[in-house]
Design a protein around this motif. Structure first.
Motif, PDB file in Angstrom:
ATOM      1  N   SER A 119       0.836  -1.184   0.000  1.00  0.00           N
ATOM      2  CA  SER A 119       0.000   0.000   0.000  1.00  0.00           C
ATOM      3  C   SER A 119       0.881   1.248   0.000  1.00  0.00           C
ATOM      4  CB  SER A 119      -0.914  -0.014   1.224  1.00  0.00           C
ATOM      5  OG  SER A 119      -1.755  -1.137   1.207  1.00  0.00           O
TER       6      SER A 119
ATOM      7  N   ALA B 105      -4.464  -0.197   9.271  1.00  0.00           N
ATOM      8  CA  ALA B 105      -4.770  -1.515   8.700  1.00  0.00           C
ATOM      9  C   ALA B 105      -6.271  -1.726   8.600  1.00  0.00           C
ATOM     10  CB  ALA B 105      -4.131  -2.608   9.546  1.00  0.00           C
ATOM     11  N   HIS B 106      -6.992  -1.260   9.604  1.00  0.00           N
ATOM     12  CA  HIS B 106      -8.447  -1.433   9.607  1.00  0.00           C
ATOM     13  C   HIS B 106      -9.105  -0.611   8.500  1.00  0.00           C
ATOM     14  CE1 HIS B 106      -8.322  -3.760  13.304  1.00  0.00           C
ATOM     15  NE2 HIS B 106      -7.503  -2.859  13.804  1.00  0.00           N
TER      16      HIS B 106
ATOM     17  N   ALA C 118       1.844  -0.909   9.384  1.00  0.00           N
ATOM     18  CA  ALA C 118       0.462  -1.323   9.672  1.00  0.00           C
ATOM     19  C   ALA C 118      -0.349  -1.493   8.384  1.00  0.00           C
ATOM     20  CB  ALA C 118      -0.205  -0.292  10.585  1.00  0.00           C
ATOM     21  N   MET C 119      -0.160  -0.598   7.430  1.00  0.00           N
ATOM     22  CA  MET C 119      -0.899  -0.673   6.170  1.00  0.00           C
ATOM     23  C   MET C 119      -0.614  -1.974   5.436  1.00  0.00           C
ATOM     24  SD  MET C 119      -0.385   3.211   4.764  1.00  0.00           S
ATOM     25  CE  MET C 119      -1.166   2.923   3.171  1.00  0.00           C
ATOM     26  N   ASN C 120       0.588  -2.461   5.578  1.00  0.00           N
ATOM     27  CA  ASN C 120       1.001  -3.652   4.843  1.00  0.00           C
ATOM     28  C   ASN C 120       0.945  -4.925   5.687  1.00  0.00           C
ATOM     29  OD1 ASN C 120       1.899  -2.639   2.074  1.00  0.00           O
ATOM     30  ND2 ASN C 120       2.928  -1.214   3.463  1.00  0.00           N
ATOM     31  N   ASN C 121       0.258  -4.807   6.829  1.00  0.00           N
ATOM     32  CA  ASN C 121       0.060  -5.960   7.686  1.00  0.00           C
ATOM     33  C   ASN C 121      -1.139  -6.743   7.157  1.00  0.00           C
ATOM     34  OD1 ASN C 121      -0.309  -7.817   9.696  1.00  0.00           O
ATOM     35  ND2 ASN C 121      -0.979  -6.333  11.234  1.00  0.00           N
ATOM     36  N   THR C 122      -0.914  -7.936   6.697  1.00  0.00           N
ATOM     37  CA  THR C 122      -1.995  -8.731   6.117  1.00  0.00           C
ATOM     38  C   THR C 122      -2.739  -9.551   7.161  1.00  0.00           C
ATOM     39  OG1 THR C 122      -0.446 -10.534   5.649  1.00  0.00           O
ATOM     40  CG2 THR C 122      -0.813  -8.927   3.912  1.00  0.00           C
TER      41      THR C 122
ATOM     42  N   ILE D  44      -5.081  -9.191   9.338  1.00  0.00           N
ATOM     43  CA  ILE D  44      -6.193  -8.370   9.855  1.00  0.00           C
ATOM     44  C   ILE D  44      -7.408  -9.264  10.064  1.00  0.00           C
ATOM     45  CG2 ILE D  44      -7.650  -6.388   9.406  1.00  0.00           C
ATOM     46  CD1 ILE D  44      -5.462  -5.403   7.487  1.00  0.00           C
TER      47      ILE D  44
END
Length: 250
Positions: free
Chosen positions: A4, A188-189, A244-248, A250
């Motif tokens: 992202s 991430a959310h 966090a954006m690239n944490n899959t 979720i």
């Protein structure tokens, strides 16, 4: 899974350097974040281009307040677009509304025409417009590359459902860029809830003034403002949001 993209809103030299150090892919350069952002000076544009190697988009907004502009203000914005181009900006961030809350297509067309060949983002004037579904089609018709929005809510987290709906409506014709209140705890959310691949954040923290002499009885801005504390972008917060954006998970 593709990574992202984080756009960081920056308004001073320290923040530009922090955005670069934290790994931001793009900055939105502006001034006066307390006013919601206005067009930065030519000097700040020049220095930002030297300091930041990623994409640099410049906010084109001649004043705070609403987004209904006079002919003189429109001419000012067009000149500022030319200035941003001369300073090496990759894109500009624009927007204008009519008195009835609809997109001012005539003004916006003049702005996008002036920015031909540059990336164009329609800014959060979108969040003050009426009928966002129709407004999105207008912004797409203008040829904008993305629209920055909180989903017409106080924050992107609160407006996530609306952003998701608009993203489905866009169907790849324009990038939805969630912004407002984006941080390392909710990034991430927001990505998961909206289906968007880009986020916009200021990633700021408070830092104290280097001054040792203080005159607390004088305020340079609004009553009660504190000249001895600044809100600036943090490289660590930028890096944390990107992670966090690239944490899959979720």
């Amino acid at each position: 899974m593709s990574r992202s993209t984080l756009e960081v809103c920056v308004a001073d030299i320290t923040s530009i350097q922090a955005a670069a150090a934290g790994g931001a892919a793009r900055i939105e350069l502006c001034s006066a974040l307390g006013e919601g952002g206005v067009t930065p000076s030519r000097g700040l544009m020049h220095e930002a281009r030297k300091l930041f190697g990623g994409k640099m988009h410049v906010l084109i907004r001649p004043r705070g307040g609403d987004f209904v502009y006079t002919p003189e203000e429109v001419r000012c914005m067009i000149d500022d677009i030319h200035c941003a181009r001369e300073c090496g900006a990759d894109g500009v961030v624009v927007g204008a509304l009519r008195h009835d809350g609809s997109i001012d297509m005539d003004t916006c067309r003049r702005l996008t025409d002036a920015a031909a060949g540059m990336s164009v983002t329609f800014h959060r004037a979108f969040d003050l417009c009426r009928e966002p579904d129709h407004a999105l089609e207008c912004v797409i018709a203008l040829g904008c590359d993305r629209v920055l929005t909180s989903g017409q809510a106080p924050s992107a987290m609160e407006g996530a459902a609306t952003i998701a709906r608009l993203n489905r409506q866009a169907a790849g014709r324009i990038i939805l860029l969630p912004g407002s209140g984006v941080n390392q705890e909710n990034a991430a959310h927001i990505i998961a809830a909206t289906g968007c691949a880009e986020l916009h954040a200021s990633a700021r923290k408070a830092i104290p003034s280097a001054m040792t002499y203080r005159n607390p009885g004088v305020a340079m801005g609004a009553a009660g403002s504190d000249e001895y504390v600044r809100q600036v972008t943090s490289a660590q917060i930028v890096a944390n949001i990107i992670e966090a954006m690239n944490n899959t998970n979720i």
